[in-house]
Design an enzyme around this catalytic site. Structure first.
Site, short mmCIF file in Angstrom:
data_model
loop_
_atom_site.label_atom_id
_atom_site.label_comp_id
_atom_site.label_asym_id
_atom_site.label_seq_id
_atom_site.Cartn_x
_atom_site.Cartn_y
_atom_site.Cartn_z
N GLU A 1 -5.11 64.61 -16.56
CA GLU A 1 -6.27 63.95 -17.24
C GLU A 1 -5.67 64.15 -18.92
O GLU A 1 -5.20 64.98 -19.23
CB GLU A 1 -7.40 64.91 -17.43
CG GLU A 1 -8.42 64.35 -18.39
CD GLU A 1 -9.33 65.64 -18.74
OE1 GLU A 1 -9.73 65.58 -19.92
OE2 GLU A 1 -9.86 66.45 -17.69
N ARG B 1 -0.56 66.82 -21.97
CA ARG B 1 -0.30 66.21 -20.67
C ARG B 1 0.18 64.75 -20.83
O ARG B 1 1.14 64.36 -19.97
CB ARG B 1 -1.53 66.04 -20.10
CG ARG B 1 -2.25 67.45 -19.68
CD ARG B 1 -3.87 67.47 -19.22
NE ARG B 1 -4.05 68.94 -19.01
CZ ARG B 1 -5.36 69.29 -18.59
NH1 ARG B 1 -5.97 68.32 -18.45
NH2 ARG B 1 -5.76 70.41 -18.64
N ARG C 1 -2.51 73.53 -19.39
CA ARG C 1 -3.88 74.11 -19.58
C ARG C 1 -3.40 75.24 -20.66
O ARG C 1 -3.13 76.45 -20.15
CB ARG C 1 -4.46 74.63 -18.39
CG ARG C 1 -5.82 74.80 -18.44
CD ARG C 1 -6.61 75.23 -17.29
NE ARG C 1 -6.60 74.32 -16.30
CZ ARG C 1 -7.58 73.57 -16.11
NH1 ARG C 1 -8.73 73.77 -17.10
NH2 ARG C 1 -7.62 72.57 -15.33
N SER D 1 -10.88 62.20 -22.12
CA SER D 1 -11.95 62.20 -21.63
C SER D 1 -12.86 61.35 -22.62
O SER D 1 -12.90 61.78 -23.93
CB SER D 1 -12.73 63.47 -21.39
OG SER D 1 -12.45 64.21 -20.24
N ARG E 1 -8.78 76.76 -26.98
CA ARG E 1 -9.73 77.05 -26.23
C ARG E 1 -9.42 78.27 -25.20
O ARG E 1 -8.20 78.39 -25.10
CB ARG E 1 -9.94 75.81 -25.20
CG ARG E 1 -10.51 74.60 -25.90
CD ARG E 1 -10.66 73.56 -24.74
NE ARG E 1 -10.97 72.39 -25.80
CZ ARG E 1 -11.15 71.16 -25.03
NH1 ARG E 1 -10.87 70.81 -23.69
NH2 ARG E 1 -11.65 69.91 -25.64
#
Length: 420
Positions: free
Chosen positions: A343, A385, A271, A346, A256
């Site tokens: 997080e 994470r 990230r 999701s 990403r």
């Protein structure tokens, strides 16, 4: 994608969903173009009906004076259809830009502050000393290297070295084993490059083009998640309803751009431009999708519980749930060194929003008309994470890290990261 018929019948509901999600929903322009498109189609059909009547009259009379009129009518009908096709292409593009509606149980809110904790598991560990961050631990132990990764690839990349790399591999194998052997998922190894059509199918395009890496001069994109290829596994298919739900698990590297994330989580393994995930994907019937969504979330939670990580589950509010999601939960693992939740998954249900884009249908019974399937996905779990939470939760006062019991069989005899 919402169907044009749904938008015609429920324009106010679609407008409200867009407003509460903070997304533009061009409902008025869609309805205007819909009227223009149908108008041109109607005129073309009317002309063709008249043309057919006139052709029959010509066949009976052989009146040459009718030939020119027939040619004019054919030309006019062709023009009307050509204009209708152009308008429909514009209309179809706008339909791709309308956000999904949301389930009635979704909390209404504008920001992440209005997400709702629906449950927690475990408690925040009391380590008995001031905990260090994963990046301090990782660099001190020589299992993470951000400086050399920056020299090789730039910011937001990392090397995992020795037990760091082994820990990621152990987690992948552990998660795949649990999901395939106990949760009933079928393992998939998917392409890492996908077409624009596949990205449209999962609603990554056109809206999120700036979040993905594209291959220059090719219609290929690096996957932002295995959700993209695995959901598209059944694109353009009509499935046997008796086979549903289909349950897939896929480990894959993902990429990403992190556009819009400037200044966020620039330190550490949080990230990243490149990261790995174990992704869960389901294709279900209309009637079972919400129950299957809850079960998929529990499957992801099971991994966190076996790892002994304290976490919470957030019901995401309308303003923080996303463009395509019908309902969404985030699983957040506690990281003692960072003193915050991270997080790690999701989990989302999309109703038929993705299936319409990818044309994934099923036949409920023999002879029944096909329906669009419902799709669900969630990380089970994301690696960076999860690694961070493990390192910070299982650190010792001497700077070494205890390997969680469930991972020891996968670590080749290593029980303590940093022992020499």
């Amino acid at each position: 994608m919402l169907s044009l018929e749904f938008i015609r019948a429920n324009p106010d509901a679609v407008r409200r969903a867009g407003e509460l999600k903070g997304e533009a929903a061009p409902v008025d322009e869609i309805l205007r173009l819909d009227g223009v498109w149908r108008g041109h189609q109607h005129r073309a059909e009317t002309i063709r009906e008249e043309q057919n009547k006139l052709s029959k009259k010509f066949a009976e009379t052989r009146d040459d004076s009718l030939k020119e009129r027939l040619r004019e009518m054919a030309s006019t009908a062709k023009t009307e259809l050509s204009v209708a096709d152009a308008v429909k292409r514009e209309l179809d593009d706008l339909l791709l830009r309308v956000p999904n509606v949301f389930h009635e149980s979704v909390p209404v809110g504008e920001t992440e502050a209005e997400n709702v904790v629906i449950r927690e598991w475990g408690t925040k560990p009391d380590l008995g000393f001031v905990p260090r961050t994963h990046f301090d631990l990782g660099e001190a132990l020589g299992v993470m290297d951000f400086e050399r990764a920056a020299r090789v690839s730039g910011s937001r990349f990392a090397f995992l070295i020795a037990e760091g790399a082994r820990l990621e591999r152990a987690l992948v194998q552990f998660m795949l084993d649990v999901h395939t052997r106990e949760h009933g998922y079928v393992e998939v190894w998917s392409p890492m490059l996908v077409s624009s059509a596949a990205m449209v199918g999962t609603a990554n395009l056109p809206k999120f083009a700036d979040q993905a890496f594209k291959v220059e001069d090719r219609d290929l994109w690096l996957i932002p998640t295995a959700e993209v290829p695995v959901t598209n596994l059944h694109r353009e298919e009509i499935l046997d309803g008796e086979r549903l739900p289909l349950k897939y698990v896929s480990y894959a590297p993902s990429w990403r751009t992190e556009a819009g994330a400037a200044g966020k989580d620039t330190r550490g393994f949080i990230r990243m431009h490149q990261f790995s995930k174990v992704e869960l994907v389901k294709v279900t019937t209309v009637e079972t999708s919400l129950d299957e969504f809850e079960q998929l979330t529990r499957d992801a939670e099971d991994i966190l519980q076996r790892l002994g990580l304290h976490y919470n589950v957030l019901a995401m509010c309308t303003g923080d749930m996303g463009f395509a999601q019908y309902k969404k939960y985030d699983l957040n693992a506690w990281a003692p060194g960072l003193d915050r939740y991270l997080e790690v998954s999701s989990c989302s249900v999309f109703n038929d929003f993705q299936a319409r884009r990818a044309n994934i249908r099923y036949r409920p019974s023999r002879g029944a008309p096909p329906k669009f399937a419902h799709t669900i996905n969630g990380s089970g779990l994301a690696l960076p994470r999860t690694i961070d939470a493990i390192m910070e939760t299982y650190q010792r006062s001497d700077g070494m890290i205890t390997v969680p019991d469930v991972l020891k069989p996968y670590m080749g005899g290593v029980e303590l990261i940093g022992a020499r």
